[in-house]
Motif scaffolding. Structure first.
Motif, short mmCIF file in Angstrom:
data_model
loop_
_atom_site.label_atom_id
_atom_site.label_comp_id
_atom_site.label_asym_id
_atom_site.label_seq_id
_atom_site.Cartn_x
_atom_site.Cartn_y
_atom_site.Cartn_z
N CYS A 138 30.62 -15.65 -102.83
CA CYS A 138 30.75 -14.24 -103.21
C CYS A 138 31.95 -14.01 -104.12
N ARG A 139 33.02 -14.76 -103.88
CA ARG A 139 34.25 -14.62 -104.67
C ARG A 139 34.33 -15.63 -105.81
N LYS A 140 33.28 -16.43 -105.99
CA LYS A 140 33.21 -17.48 -107.02
C LYS A 140 34.37 -18.48 -106.90
N LEU A 141 34.58 -18.96 -105.68
CA LEU A 141 35.59 -19.99 -105.44
C LEU A 141 34.93 -21.35 -105.61
N VAL A 142 35.48 -22.18 -106.47
CA VAL A 142 34.89 -23.49 -106.76
C VAL A 142 34.69 -24.31 -105.50
N GLU A 143 35.66 -24.27 -104.59
CA GLU A 143 35.61 -25.11 -103.39
C GLU A 143 34.53 -24.69 -102.40
N SER A 144 33.90 -23.53 -102.63
CA SER A 144 32.80 -23.12 -101.75
C SER A 144 31.68 -24.16 -101.78
N TRP A 145 31.54 -24.86 -102.90
CA TRP A 145 30.50 -25.90 -102.99
C TRP A 145 30.78 -27.06 -102.04
N TRP A 146 32.06 -27.40 -101.85
CA TRP A 146 32.39 -28.47 -100.89
C TRP A 146 32.01 -28.07 -99.47
N LEU A 147 32.18 -26.80 -99.14
CA LEU A 147 31.79 -26.33 -97.82
C LEU A 147 30.28 -26.38 -97.64
N TRP A 148 29.54 -26.03 -98.71
CA TRP A 148 28.08 -26.13 -98.64
C TRP A 148 27.64 -27.58 -98.49
N ILE A 149 28.30 -28.50 -99.19
CA ILE A 149 27.97 -29.92 -99.09
C ILE A 149 28.18 -30.41 -97.67
N ALA A 150 29.31 -30.03 -97.07
CA ALA A 150 29.59 -30.42 -95.68
C ALA A 150 28.53 -29.87 -94.74
N ALA A 151 28.15 -28.60 -94.93
CA ALA A 151 27.13 -27.99 -94.07
C ALA A 151 25.79 -28.69 -94.24
N ASP A 152 25.42 -29.01 -95.47
CA ASP A 152 24.13 -29.66 -95.72
C ASP A 152 24.04 -31.03 -95.07
N LEU A 153 25.17 -31.75 -95.06
CA LEU A 153 25.18 -33.09 -94.45
C LEU A 153 24.94 -33.03 -92.94
N VAL A 154 25.23 -31.88 -92.33
CA VAL A 154 24.93 -31.68 -90.91
C VAL A 154 23.53 -31.10 -90.74
N TYR A 155 23.17 -30.16 -91.61
CA TYR A 155 21.87 -29.51 -91.51
C TYR A 155 20.70 -30.49 -91.60
N ILE A 156 20.79 -31.45 -92.50
CA ILE A 156 19.65 -32.34 -92.75
C ILE A 156 19.19 -33.07 -91.49
N PRO A 157 20.08 -33.83 -90.81
CA PRO A 157 19.62 -34.48 -89.57
C PRO A 157 19.30 -33.49 -88.45
N LEU A 158 19.97 -32.32 -88.44
CA LEU A 158 19.70 -31.32 -87.40
C LEU A 158 18.27 -30.80 -87.52
N TYR A 159 17.83 -30.52 -88.75
CA TYR A 159 16.47 -30.01 -88.94
C TYR A 159 15.42 -31.08 -88.69
N VAL A 160 15.74 -32.32 -89.01
CA VAL A 160 14.82 -33.40 -88.67
C VAL A 160 14.65 -33.48 -87.15
N HIS A 161 15.78 -33.38 -86.45
CA HIS A 161 15.77 -33.41 -84.98
C HIS A 161 14.92 -32.28 -84.40
N LYS A 162 14.93 -31.11 -85.08
CA LYS A 162 14.18 -29.96 -84.61
C LYS A 162 12.73 -29.94 -85.12
N GLY A 163 12.35 -30.94 -85.89
CA GLY A 163 10.98 -31.02 -86.39
C GLY A 163 10.72 -30.17 -87.62
N LEU A 164 11.77 -29.63 -88.25
CA LEU A 164 11.63 -28.82 -89.46
C LEU A 164 11.79 -29.72 -90.69
N HIS A 165 10.77 -30.56 -90.90
CA HIS A 165 10.90 -31.60 -91.91
C HIS A 165 10.95 -31.06 -93.34
N LEU A 166 10.14 -30.04 -93.63
CA LEU A 166 10.18 -29.47 -94.97
C LEU A 166 11.53 -28.81 -95.24
N THR A 167 12.07 -28.15 -94.23
CA THR A 167 13.38 -27.54 -94.37
C THR A 167 14.46 -28.61 -94.55
#
Length: 203
Positions: A138-167
């Motif tokens: 929202c504030r156009k902070l460059v480092e927000s992308w690093w936070l998204w990258i960190a979140a995605d690295l957790v989200y991917i195996p979490l969604y596989v675990h939950k059976g949300l393969h397309l997600t």
């Protein structure tokens, strides 16, 4: 492994991919597309028992309204100046880290005690990372992308675990788009600051 697919997940996939692609290009249309994506994911995550992620989408909608205004008005009242890309300050990092730690602990305890979530800590971590990243976006902070990258690295195996393969597949795509967004915003920041730096050298 059983793989089921719903139209909610398909629409979430499509709107999510388009939203991140637009954010990486600093296109204002990312905000309404993102709101549509949030609505689809409220339904999808509630059905999967990811209650923090479902609730997070409501907060995302509110942040999207703020981000939409912020990007078009420069973050200040009475101005139509476009919000510039910038780095996160030390003060911002400090309060984001403090708020993130407290929120993760509190949300983990809430999910563990008040819901049937099987992954309370990971659900809480991804929720808090996503909120911090969205605020930075929202504030156009460059480092927000690093936070998204960190979140995605957790989200991917979490969604596989939950059976949300397309997600999960969508978030692999998000990961690539986040890297592209990080590089693009860095380039924008360099292009914006280079003339001022050159002027300072020649002055």
């Amino acid at each position: 492994m059983n793989w089921t697919l719903s139209w909610t997940e398909v629409l979430g996939f499509a709107t999510g991919a388009l939203c991140v692609w637009l954010v990486a290009r600093q296109h204002i249309a990312n905000w309404p597309i993102g709101i549509a994506n949030n609505l689809f994911f409220i339904v999808l995550f509630a059905q999967a028992g990811l209650y923090a992620d479902a609730g997070l989408q409501i907060v995302f909608i509110a942040l999207a309204a703020y981000g939409w205004w912020s990007w078009t008005h420069g973050g200040g009242p009475g101005t139509a100046e476009t919000l510039p890309v910038r780095h996160t300050t030390r003060t911002e990092w400090a309060w984001l880290a403090a708020a993130g730690a407290v929120a993760t602990l509190g949300l983990t305890l809430l999910l563990a005690r008040a819901t049937d979530s099987t992954v309370p800590f990971w659900d809480a971590v991804t929720t808090v990372l996503s909120l911090a990243a969205t605020y930075g976006q929202c504030r156009k902070l460059v480092e927000s992308w690093w936070l998204w990258i960190a979140a995605d690295l957790v989200y991917i195996p979490l969604y596989v675990h939950k059976g949300l393969h397309l997600t999960a597949l969508l978030y692999i795509g998000f990961l690539g788009l986040c890297v592209a967004g990080l590089l693009g915003w860095r380039r924008t920041l360099t292009e914006r600051t280079a003339p001022a730096a050159a002027a300072g050298v020649t002055a």
